[in-house]
Structure formats: C-alpha cells, structure tokens
Enzyme design. Structure first.
Site, mmCIF file in Angstrom:
data_model
loop_
_atom_site.group_PDB
_atom_site.id
_atom_site.type_symbol
_atom_site.label_atom_id
_atom_site.label_comp_id
_atom_site.label_asym_id
_atom_site.label_seq_id
_atom_site.Cartn_x
_atom_site.Cartn_y
_atom_site.Cartn_z
ATOM 1 N N THR A 121 0.969 -1.101 0.036
ATOM 2 C CA THR A 121 0.003 -0.112 -0.005
ATOM 3 C C THR A 121 0.882 1.289 -0.051
ATOM 4 O O THR A 121 1.966 1.276 0.377
ATOM 5 C CB THR A 121 -0.793 0.054 1.179
ATOM 6 N N THR A 143 -3.698 0.877 -2.938
ATOM 7 C CA THR A 143 -3.198 -0.354 -2.568
ATOM 8 C C THR A 143 -3.378 -1.690 -3.652
ATOM 9 O O THR A 143 -4.231 -1.456 -4.434
ATOM 10 C CB THR A 143 -3.527 -0.962 -1.256
ATOM 11 N N GLU A 156 -3.069 -4.715 -2.179
ATOM 12 C CA GLU A 156 -3.144 -5.430 -1.014
ATOM 13 C C GLU A 156 -1.781 -6.019 -0.726
ATOM 14 O O GLU A 156 -0.749 -5.084 -0.009
ATOM 15 C CB GLU A 156 -4.008 -6.742 -1.035
ATOM 16 N N SER A 167 -11.469 -3.037 4.499
ATOM 17 C CA SER A 167 -10.430 -2.551 4.454
ATOM 18 C C SER A 167 -10.125 -1.932 5.914
ATOM 19 O O SER A 167 -10.964 -1.553 6.866
ATOM 20 C CB SER A 167 -10.300 -1.273 3.308
ATOM 21 N N SER A 168 -8.732 -1.441 6.177
ATOM 22 C CA SER A 168 -8.268 -0.903 7.214
ATOM 23 C C SER A 168 -7.823 0.385 6.925
ATOM 24 O O SER A 168 -7.141 1.397 7.727
ATOM 25 C CB SER A 168 -6.992 -1.498 7.904
HETATM 26 N N1 GLU Z 1 -5.346 -4.543 1.839
HETATM 27 C C1 GLU Z 1 -5.300 -3.608 2.961
HETATM 28 C C2 GLU Z 1 -6.517 -3.070 3.521
HETATM 29 O O1 GLU Z 1 -7.344 -2.653 2.496
HETATM 30 C C3 GLU Z 1 -4.082 -2.817 2.813
HETATM 31 C C4 GLU Z 1 -2.861 -3.504 2.774
HETATM 32 C C5 GLU Z 1 -1.659 -2.926 3.214
HETATM 33 O O2 GLU Z 1 -1.635 -1.696 3.779
HETATM 34 O O3 GLU Z 1 -0.859 -3.417 3.439
HETATM 35 O O4 GLU Z 1 -6.558 -2.603 4.417
#
Ligand code: GLU
Length: 599
Positions: free
Chosen positions: A410, A428, A430, A476-477
């Site tokens: 990301t 990102t 991912e 997501s985070s």
């Molecule tokens: N896929 C993650 C998300 O959407 C982000 C991946 C990352 O920051 O390593 O939360």
C-alpha cells in the site's frame, strides 16, 4: 522508491549525513533527494517517493490544484512503487474542498465478481480455506480495480486537469525509466518465486531470471502506453473493450511462464472475474465518518473501510476514559486498550454492508463511555477482549476475538494546495506485488484485494461481517483522515500497513494531540500496535522506551516488528503555512515538499 535498507538510512541520518541518491545512469533518471519534513507556503505534497512528490509539486507550481497533483503523484507511484499500488488496485480518496468547506470521499475499493459466494476461498476438494498465499497468487484474489475510475472521477469532480494531462508525467517516467534502488530490488526478490511463474511478470521484473540490479534502469513502456490509452479514451477504456478483455483473460487463464523461474509451492488457480464484472464497476461516494476529539473534528473513511469508525471509536474511548492527571504511560496504556476494544468491535460488526445505525453507534460518545468503563488505569485487559454488546449498557460482553490481519503493501499520499483544498489518499494492491500477475502487454500488476475478506467465519456463533459475496467489497483498514479545527484543516494523514494502518494513524494523532509532540516528532516516534491480540506488536525502540512501564500494568509484547507503517501527513499552521511530513526512516524514508519555503 529510492530506498536504502532501513538500518543504513537510520545510521546515516543519525550521524547527520544526507542519504545519497543512487548514481545517475545513462538514459536513466535519478530521483531528487528525499526530505522527510518541509515547511512553507503555496501548497505541499508528501508521498513515499521522491519522483511522485516532485511530480505532484510540479503540478501545484504550474497552477494545478490538490486533486490534480494527487492524481499525478499517484500515477507516478504506480510506476516507481508498482508493487504497492497502481491502476490494477483500489483505494480511498478523501477530499476537503475549501470553497464549500466540506469533506467528500471516493470509495474506489475493488469488487468481487458476481459469481463470488461465501465459500469463495474454501477449497472444494477438502472444504478447508486456502492458505493465504495459495489464494493470493491466483485469479481468485483479484477484484475489479477501482483506481482508474477514482482518478478520473476525482479530476472531473474537483480537479482542473484532464486525466491525460495528469497521467502524462508518470507515463514519461515509465517510458524513460528510473534507477532501481535496494528496496525495489528486494521487493521483487521477496516474491520472485511467484513472479517467476508468469511470463509477463518474469519478463518485466526478472530480467535474465534475476531481480534487476541496484542502479540499473527500470523501464515500463507498456505501462506508459496504458496510461496514455486511459488519458486519451478515459477510464472507460479500462472497464470495457480490449484492455478489459486482457484483464479477464489474465484472471481466467493466468499467463503461466513456459519456463518458470524458481518454484511456487501452490497450484495457480484461475479466477471467475468476467467482462460483465468489469463493466459493472461503480465508484461509491459514502459520507465520511465524523467524530470529535478534544475540540477537533475528524473525517475518515466509511465502509467498506473500517478505518474511520475504528480510529474514531478508539479516540472517543480515550477521551471518555483517560484521567485528567494522565502521565505519558497512562496515555499509551489508553491508546493500546482503546485500540484493542475498537478492533474487537470492528471485527464483529464492520463489513461492506454494515447498517448506518451500527456505524453511527460505534462512533458515538455513548458507546465510547460504555467501552471506556472496561479499562482500568492500572491493569491491562486480557486480550483478546470481547466485542461490546450493541444492545447492552454499561460494561458489556459477548464472545470471541477476530483474526489478526497482516498487511505488507500500500501507499499513502497527502496533498494541499494554495487555495486550501486537501487530498488524503490511500491506495493499494493489498500484498506487495498484488496477485503477482502483470497483465500481458499492459505493464501493470493485478491486486489480490479479495484476500481481505475473511476466508471462513471468525465470530463464532455470531455472523461475520466480512465474508465474501457477489459484487461485495472486502473490508479495509485504510484510514485516510482529515482533521478540522474550527472548521478549517488542521491535519491530514494516512498510512499503509494492513490492519496496523488504523493504529498508526491513531498513534500519530495521540502523539500529536495528547503527547505534545510536533508533527515531525509524532511521525518519527517509535510505534506499537495492539489489534486485540495477546501481544503488542512493537518496533524495538517503543519496547525499549515504554516496555517496562507497560508490562508493569500487565501488557504483553510480541512478536516484535522492525517497522510499522509508512505514513504521510500535512499540518496546517495558523498563518496559512504547511508542515509537510513523511517518514524519516521507515520504508527508507518518504519525500515531503512545499511550493515556497518562505512566504
Ligand atoms: N489491503 C489492506 C487494506 O485494505 C491494505 C494492505 C496494506 O496496507 O498492506 O486494509
């Protein structure tokens, strides 16, 4: 890019020696030096990459606004940081419009195919969930990308440049090439076993069967052509027609190498994404989450991201529970406890389809008071803590924790312009390198975002809000956040780091607002992440500095982690100035810049 290994950068910076850029190379382009903090006027840019920052800054200098500069910088990240983010992925764009004084968002999250079911990541052969890497390097993990549509729509709604103009500097960079640094090479080396299985990826990133040498020139004419195609024909050319057909072909019939380089432990499964799925892709424009903290107003990303509610809930809990006489150790204790509680609630309740009422409740002061009463000033809660009971009152209980997600990829960027507009954008693929498949002839990697779904239920007898489904977006985070003070921008920030994005954003805010640090100090300070698991994940310096005080209260540390996040942020000063900041060390350091260093 242009990163040195973290340790080298650390020792050089500690000694006060400027970190040198890689050598110039015939025909290549050497990035400008990286500066982690820049203060001044007229606009500001902060990204992880010196080229991206320079391109964004140039747009601002030539009269473009924050949205123009953000899209141009993001496109450059797609070239120089192609394993972290790009047009094959998705993200969340948060925008403060100075004229209307409003915050808007774009949800450009990847979307599951219509054929996806709850059992999408369950192996039909044995009824068990696939291993993460088996799911990741497959056609199944790729969702319909949202990034091309996000860029085009952001420009149309709020920008002043065409998509073609915004993409052109990055297209030139892809065509001319840039100097490979140690991190670029290492990121390829780390996933070479998967990259080597695909003809198109091998050709681009494993020349002669090896990751490219540090100092060599990396060119990507196919990506330049793809950017120019989108520039000329619009993002629609991504979702319909020959390019869409190529994406579907890649997913359904992965472009296996005739002579693979290295080995990959898993079968490579095709996906079920169709041209109809691509054509059906739509951006969403959810209202931002809104919460108050110590007189500031925070705007964050709503579902399918859990970032806005989790950051808001944790801050609310701190505000509700932290005693007035709090010491630094108390503040960090509350930071860790509130984050564990917020993660328990997120895991139980937040997914793409969580009802608005539930989201509102999670981010309310009433809920925070109910959750804060779980926290003792002297004794840490036993982790994992249960989620709160939405229908309960007082110190509520239910059962079970959730899986601890690890993210590795990301990119985040922050841009502000002279008119007061602000962009906070996290995007990102991912995992680093996405699903490892470069779309043949198109120069970009596909995402593996759908592995952000839970493969199997995590909430015991309670429903899991983040199981796969047809056309669904995985939780997501990502936590792009804009903070207003008295209705005007005060701070904008975000970070990569999977689920630790939430804690990184939270910790930088706590550092800045509660621990009295300046923004550059708040960014550089050692980080720790408590995501409702037994041990706190901490950078070694955090554990050394605060470990004894926190373990005395019953906190447990481990496993340690070398670094958490790669944040970017801008603070807005009273006199109309900017403090643009990036990481001084993490991921090799980021690049901050302002249009005019003096007024
Ligand atoms: N896929 C993650 C998300 O959407 C982000 C991946 C990352 O920051 O390593 O939360």
């Amino acid at each position: 890019m242009r990163l040195l290994p973290a340790l080298t950068a650390l020792s050089l910076t500690t000694l006060g020696v400027a970190v040198a850029s890689p050598p110039a190379h015939a025909g290549g382009h050497t990035a400008p030096p990286k500066v982690p903090t820049a203060t001044g006027y007229g606009g500001a840019v902060s990204t992880v990459d010196a080229d991206a920052t320079a391109i964004g800054l140039d747009v601002l200098r030539r009269g473009g606004n924050a949205v123009d500069a953000a899209v141009a910088a993001a496109a450059a990240i797609g070239v120089t940081e192609p394993f972290s983010a790009g047009i094959g992925g998705g993200g969340f764009f948060v925008y403060y419009d100075a004229r209307s004084r409003t915050v808007s968002t774009i949800d450009g999250r990847e979307t599951a195919p219509a054929a996806a079911t709850e059992k999408y990541f369950i192996d039909p052969a044995d009824g068990l969930p696939y291993d993460f890497n088996e799911a990741r390097v497959s056609g199944l993990s790729a969702g319909v990308p949202g990034t091309p549509a996000t860029w085009e729509t952001a420009l149309k709604r709020w920008g002043t440049r065409s998509l073609g103009a915004a993409l052109e500097p990055a297209a030139r960079l892809a065509e001319r090439g840039f100097v490979v640094d140690a991190t670029f090479r290492q990121q390829i080396a780390d996933i070479a076993g998967a990259f080597g299985q695909f003809e198109s990826t091998k050709k681009l990133y494993l020349p002669g069967g090896q990751p490219p040498a540090v100092g060599s020139i990396q060119r990507n004419p196919d990506m330049a052509a793809t950017y120019r195609l989108l520039g000329k024909r619009g993002a629609g050319a991504f979702y319909r027609g020959a390019l869409a057909e190529d994406i579907v072909e890649t997913v359904q019939r992965p472009p296996l190498a005739a002579e693979p380089v290295g080995t990959w432990a898993y079968p490579i499964r095709p996906g079920v994404l169709t041209e109809a799925d691509l054509a059906a892709y739509r951006l969403r424009f959810p209202a931002p989450t809104r919460s108050d903290y110590r007189g500031l107003t925070l705007y964050g990303m709503s579902t399918p991201s859990s970032g806005g509610t989790a950051v808001g809930e944790a801050l609310n809990i701190i505000e509700a529970g932290l005693p007035k006489s709090a010491t630094t150790a108390d503040k960090l204790h509350y930071y860790l406890e509130s984050s564990a509680l917020a993660f328990a609630d997120r895991n139980r309740y937040v997914g793409a389809y969580t009802e608005k009422e539930v989201l509102k409740k999670l981010i309310s002061d009433r809920w925070a008071a109910q959750r804060a009463c779980e926290i003792s000033r002297t004794t840490a809660l036993t982790k994992p803590v249960p989620p709160g009971d939405l229908n309960g009152s007082g110190c509520a209980t239910a059962t079970t924790g959730g899986k601890v997600e690890e993210g590795q990829s990301t990119s985040n960027l922050t841009v502000a312009d002279r008119w007061g507009n602000v962009v906070e954008y996290t995007f990102t693929l991912e995992a680093t390198g996405g699903n490892a498949m470069v779309v043949p002839g198109r120069g970009f990697l596909l995402n593996n975002e759908l592995t952000d779904f839970n493969f199997a239920p995590t909430q015991g007898a309670a429903p899991d809000p983040n199981l796969p489904g047809p056309g669904k977006r995985p939780r997501s985070s990502m936590s792009p956040t804009i903070v207003l003070k008295g209705g005007k921008p005060f701070l904008a920030l975000g970070s990569p780091g999977g689920a630790s994005i939430i804690t990184t954003v939270l910790q930088v805010l706590v550092n800045r607002i509660d621990l009295g640090m300046t923004l550059p100090q708040a960014m550089a300070a050692p980080r720790a992440s408590q995501r409702n698991s037994a041990g706190i994940q901490a950078e070694p310096a955090f554990r050394t500095t605060y470990g004894p005080q926190l373990t005395a209260r019953g906190h447990t540390f481990g496993p340690d982690v070398a670094e958490l996040g790669a944040a970017t942020a801008i603070e807005f000063t009273r006199g109309g100035g900017f403090i643009a900041t990036a990481e001084p060390v993490r991921r090799g350091g980021g690049a901050a810049a302002v249009v005019h260093p003096t007024r």
